[in-house]
Scaffold this active site. Structure first.
Site, PDB file in Angstrom:
ATOM      1  N   ASN A   2       0.868  -1.176   0.000  1.00  0.00           N
ATOM      2  CA  ASN A   2       0.000   0.000   0.000  1.00  0.00           C
ATOM      3  C   ASN A   2       0.906   1.227   0.000  1.00  0.00           C
ATOM      4  OD1 ASN A   2      -1.806   2.035   0.485  1.00  0.00           O
ATOM      5  ND2 ASN A   2      -2.375   1.356   2.553  1.00  0.00           N
ATOM      6  N   TRP A   3       1.068   1.825  -1.174  1.00  0.00           N
ATOM      7  CA  TRP A   3       2.017   2.943  -1.296  1.00  0.00           C
ATOM      8  C   TRP A   3       1.478   4.231  -0.678  1.00  0.00           C
ATOM      9  CZ3 TRP A   3       4.428   2.992  -6.927  1.00  0.00           C
ATOM     10  CH2 TRP A   3       5.111   1.777  -7.144  1.00  0.00           C
ATOM     11  N   LYS A   4       0.193   4.254  -0.355  1.00  0.00           N
ATOM     12  CA  LYS A   4      -0.431   5.478   0.186  1.00  0.00           C
ATOM     13  C   LYS A   4      -0.130   6.661  -0.747  1.00  0.00           C
ATOM     14  CE  LYS A   4      -0.243   3.369   4.671  1.00  0.00           C
ATOM     15  NZ  LYS A   4      -0.269   3.509   6.101  1.00  0.00           N
TER      16      LYS A   4
ATOM     17  N   HIS B 182      -9.604   1.336   4.451  1.00  0.00           N
ATOM     18  CA  HIS B 182      -8.378   1.525   5.235  1.00  0.00           C
ATOM     19  C   HIS B 182      -8.670   2.528   6.360  1.00  0.00           C
ATOM     20  CE1 HIS B 182      -4.343   2.729   6.336  1.00  0.00           C
ATOM     21  NE2 HIS B 182      -3.934   1.617   5.771  1.00  0.00           N
TER      22      HIS B 182
ATOM     23  N   GLU C  49      -7.174   4.955   7.357  1.00  0.00           N
ATOM     24  CA  GLU C  49      -6.921   6.355   6.983  1.00  0.00           C
ATOM     25  C   GLU C  49      -8.076   6.933   6.170  1.00  0.00           C
ATOM     26  OE1 GLU C  49      -3.008   5.710   5.374  1.00  0.00           O
ATOM     27  OE2 GLU C  49      -2.295   5.269   7.392  1.00  0.00           O
TER      28      GLU C  49
ATOM     29  N   GLU D  54      -5.866  -4.753  10.365  1.00  0.00           N
ATOM     30  CA  GLU D  54      -4.890  -3.691  10.566  1.00  0.00           C
ATOM     31  C   GLU D  54      -5.210  -2.929  11.841  1.00  0.00           C
ATOM     32  OE1 GLU D  54      -2.723  -2.690   6.696  1.00  0.00           O
ATOM     33  OE2 GLU D  54      -4.252  -1.208   7.041  1.00  0.00           O
TER      34      GLU D  54
ATOM     35  N   GLY E  66       1.950   2.417  10.721  1.00  0.00           N
ATOM     36  CA  GLY E  66       2.926   3.503  10.546  1.00  0.00           C
ATOM     37  C   GLY E  66       3.597   3.924  11.841  1.00  0.00           C
TER      38      GLY E  66
ATOM     39  N   SER F 257       2.945  -1.972  10.402  1.00  0.00           N
ATOM     40  CA  SER F 257       4.380  -2.041  10.724  1.00  0.00           C
ATOM     41  C   SER F 257       5.011  -3.399  10.421  1.00  0.00           C
ATOM     42  CB  SER F 257       4.630  -1.640  12.181  1.00  0.00           C
ATOM     43  OG  SER F 257       4.233  -0.296  12.390  1.00  0.00           O
TER      44      SER F 257
ATOM     45  N   GLY G   9       2.771  -1.039   4.305  1.00  0.00           N
ATOM     46  CA  GLY G   9       2.857   0.382   3.987  1.00  0.00           C
ATOM     47  C   GLY G   9       4.310   0.806   3.781  1.00  0.00           C
ATOM     48  N   GLY G  10       4.929   1.337   4.828  1.00  0.00           N
ATOM     49  CA  GLY G  10       6.283   1.895   4.735  1.00  0.00           C
ATOM     50  C   GLY G  10       7.295   0.955   4.086  1.00  0.00           C
TER      51      GLY G  10
HETATM   52  P1  PGA Z   1       2.555   0.410   7.672  1.00  0.00           P
HETATM   53  O1  PGA Z   1       1.125   0.615   6.948  1.00  0.00           O
HETATM   54  O2  PGA Z   1       3.107  -0.911   7.153  1.00  0.00           O
HETATM   55  O3  PGA Z   1       3.371   1.583   7.252  1.00  0.00           O
HETATM   56  O4  PGA Z   1       2.290   0.343   9.133  1.00  0.00           O
HETATM   57  C1  PGA Z   1       0.276  -0.469   6.694  1.00  0.00           C
HETATM   58  C2  PGA Z   1      -1.021   0.032   6.128  1.00  0.00           C
HETATM   59  O5  PGA Z   1      -1.468   1.117   6.524  1.00  0.00           O
HETATM   60  O6  PGA Z   1      -1.635  -0.626   5.264  1.00  0.00           O
END
Ligand code: PGA
Length: 279
Positions: free
Chosen positions: A15-17, A101, A103, A187, A193, A233, A254-255
């Site tokens: 997930n590149w956001k 998600h 977010e 999640e 994050g 994470s 994500g990251g």
């Molecule tokens: P993260 O994000 O790996 O940076 O914690 C995961 C996500 O939000 O899908």
């Protein structure tokens, strides 16, 4: 040593956001391709921002990488300024769409969060996620439906209730055949994050609860077939331990998806974890 393959093929979705313009997209996918070339028993997916889906698709070419979007709107076309339809995503080569998600849920759209001045950006809810899931499945896009509890909910002992009610509401009205094909991502909001990963035993326990909720409400085949990812994470250091858990069928990353080598290491861990080993 005896090896048996697990029933569900793991999925590692990046997930590149809101990261990467065209040049970085070409570079990241270009670096990733040779690193995962020939990797078996894992499905690799990248979910870039809308603006670079077409570039991502071209760069992927015939490599074994699926493409996903980070959201979708349920209407087919029309006066819906800012929105993107399932047909548009299919047209550009998407196979998956991330739905709900945290977010985009705006921390679950709670009014008291809004009053407290906390994050409340998009206000996505279980019922809008449900409509989007129905449309995706009707169109041939596979939803990756996210669920998860906040830290306050966890500390109040509400994790299991929150998760099972999100799952029931997001999947409401879908057929067992449809549910078997889709993907759920657990999640925990507090782990996204933050670098604070959920312990592998606890992540596995919640993923088992999700599967049981699916079985109880939509039947055994639906529960056995649905792929359940962990996200929050996950990185190249902790992926192996998480992915070898019996109920975790992959990761939403994500990251660590923003660097080709860390993402590829996670994909390799999933490929290895697709097998059970017995002495
Ligand atoms: P993260 O994000 O790996 O940076 O914690 C995961 C996500 O939000 O899908």
């Amino acid at each position: 040593m005896v090896r048996t393959k697990k029933v569900r093929t793991p999925l590692i979705a990046g997930n590149w956001k809101m990261h990467n313009a065209r040049e970085q997209t070409r570079q990241l996918i270009g670096e990733l391709k040779p690193l995962i070339d020939g990797l078996s028993d894992v499905e690799v997916c990248v979910c870039p921002p809308f603006t670079v889906l077409a570039v991502a698709s071209e760069t992927i070419g015939d490599a074994e990488i699926s493409l996903g979007a980070q959201n979708v709107f349920w209407e087919e076309k029309g006066a819906w300024t800012s929105q993107i339809s399932a047909d548009m995503l299919l047209d550009v080569g998407c196979r998956y769409a991330i739905l709900g998600h945290s977010e985009t849920r705006g921390r679950f759209g709670k009014v008291d969060d809004l009053l407290a001045g906390r994050l409340h950006y998009f206000g996505e809810r279980d019922d809008t996620i449900n409509i989007k899931a129905r449309v995706c499945l009707a169109k041939g896009l596979t939803p990756i439906i996210c669920c998860g509890e906040t830290i306050d909910e966890r500390q109040a002992g509400k994790t299991d209730d929150i998760i099972s009610s999100q799952i029931r509401a997001c999947l409401d009205g879908l057929t067992p055949d449809q549910i078997e094909t889709l993907v759920i991502a657990y999640e925990p909001v507090w782990a996204i994050g933050t670098g604070e990963v959920c312990g592998s035993d606890e992540a596995n326990r919640v993923c088992r609860l999700i599967r049981q909720t699916v079985r109880d409400n939509f039947g055994t085949d639906a529960g056995n077939g649905v792929r359940i990812l962990y996200g929050g994470s996950m990185n190249d250091k902790n992926a192996e331990e998480l992915l070898e858990q019996s109920e975790i069928d992959g990761g939403l990353i994500g990251g660590a998806a923003l660097k080709a080598d860390s993402f590829a290491t996670i994909c390799k861990a999933a490929s290895f974890a697709a097998w059970n080993f017995y002495i």
